[in-house]
Scaffold this motif. Structure first.
Motif: not given
Length: 368
Positions: A62-74, A139-146
């Motif tokens: 998740l940390i490695e996602q290629d997306y410019p504006d995201f946070e991870i809430v654990l 993929s590293k583009d998961w956030i981008t795709a979703m």
């Protein structure tokens, strides 16, 4: 008597074809999806309870996602293993990780929805993207795709959560086929404007949608359903869309024993009792017609009654369903499970009957 059974069988075949061509075909024969990146602020939310091994393996993806504006809430849901310690380590190392520590609450003890609510309130971004602690993006583009299908109107996004393939395992094929059929159903109904469920392994929505329905409050007494019951209530014809491009998939570890999978499916099926009336009816009609399709021709063929017509109807139904399932499986990269389709379908129907009977006499086990 036999002529009445034959007429009834013709109706059942017609109902099945109507479902597969009229509803499920909307997804099966849809064009390939093109991912056009859009930048919206995203909070990826992961709720874990005693998932130390999984979070160690999957949070880095998740940390490695290629997306410019995201946070991870654990969200650590009062784990008794070292899940919290692992989360704390990630929080110290990455500035875009936010940690929520859930203490057992007497009123909501063991309720995942309570933990998720705390995580959602802590999230700082406009959109929420959910996955489970035992899931990881393909993929590293998961956030981008979703996020690619989000618009001003489409603020709920349903994705696909795959299961890992286990070679030479019939149970694995059954699990993945059942997951495929479920996805065909909820994707297709969403395309008709009647979205009724999503899966928490891969689901996104605008934070505003959560507050529009007062979160999980209407079904907080139901331990499961933070994904499908929420979507059943919040999804409307104009606010829901789907993503099925390969970059958007998540992968999960499947159950490896029939007993474990049976317990999991008991919980899922029990949750469906709380769906809207229309959704319960359409699901009931589909599965009951599926069951009758397997039973009625046996009666007719045993008596050798109009066997040519009966076999023709069986062949027609399987031709239609195999085409729809085959095209859908190609989209969702599950083609290998289609080869044993008739056998797997029989296994699923028998399992569903067993689950229905079992659930009548006992309640399924809920969130850990």
């Amino acid at each position: 008597m036999l002529i009445l059974i034959l007429y009834f069988f013709i109706i059942i075949v017609a109902v099945q074809i109507l479902f597969y061509l009229g509803i499920f075909g909307k997804f099966a024969f849809a064009k390939a999806q093109i991912i056009t990146p859009k930048i919206v602020s995203i909070s990826v939310i992961v709720c874990a309870k005693n998932e130390a091994e999984n979070v160690s393996n999957f949070i880095p993806l998740l940390i490695e996602q290629d997306y410019p504006d995201f946070e991870i809430v654990l969200i650590d849901d009062a784990s008794s293993d070292n899940t919290l310690e692992i989360f704390e380590t990630y929080e110290k190392q990455h500035s875009n990780i936010r940690l929520v520590k859930v203490q057992n609450n007497e009123a909501f003890w063991g309720n995942k929805k309570y933990a998720l609510t705390l995580g959602i309130k802590a999230a700082q971004k406009e959109y929420l993207l959910f996955t489970d602690a035992d899931c990881y993006p393909t993929s590293k583009d998961w956030i981008t795709a979703m996020s690619s299908q989000i618009t001003m109107q489409k603020t709920i996004v349903l994705g696909y959560g795959k299961y890992e393939t286990i070679a030479n395992s019939y149970l694995n094929k059954v699990i993945r086929f059942e997951t495929l059929i479920t996805a065909i159903q909820y994707f297709s109904w969403a395309k008709t404007g009647r979205a009724y469920m999503g899966v928490g392994r891969n689901l996104a929505y605008k934070k505003e949608e959560f507050y529009n329905v007062n979160g999980f409050i209407s079904h907080i007494h139901v331990r499961s359903g933070d994904d499908d019951l929420f979507i059943n209530e919040a999804a409307k014809s104009r606010n829901t869309t789907i993503v099925y491009a390969a970059e958007s998939f998540t992968l999960s570890k499947p159950k490896t024993t029939y007993k474990e999978w049976f317990i999991q499916k008991r919980r899922h099926i029990a949750t469906a009792n709380y769906y809207k009336t229309f959704d319960k009816i359409q699901l009931g009609v589909f599965y009951f017609s599926q069951f009758l399709f397997l039973i009625l021709p046996i009666i007719l063929l045993l008596w050798e009654f109009e066997w040519i017509l009966v076999l023709s109807l069986i062949g027609l139904r399987y031709l239609v369903t195999w085409l729809v399932i085959g095209f859908s499986a190609a989209k969702l990269k599950e083609k290998d499970v289609v080869y044993l389709y008739p056998i797997i379908e029989l296994t699923l129907v028998l399992t569903q009957i067993n689950i229905f009977i079992t659930n009548v006499f006992s309640k399924p086990v809920q969130w850990k």
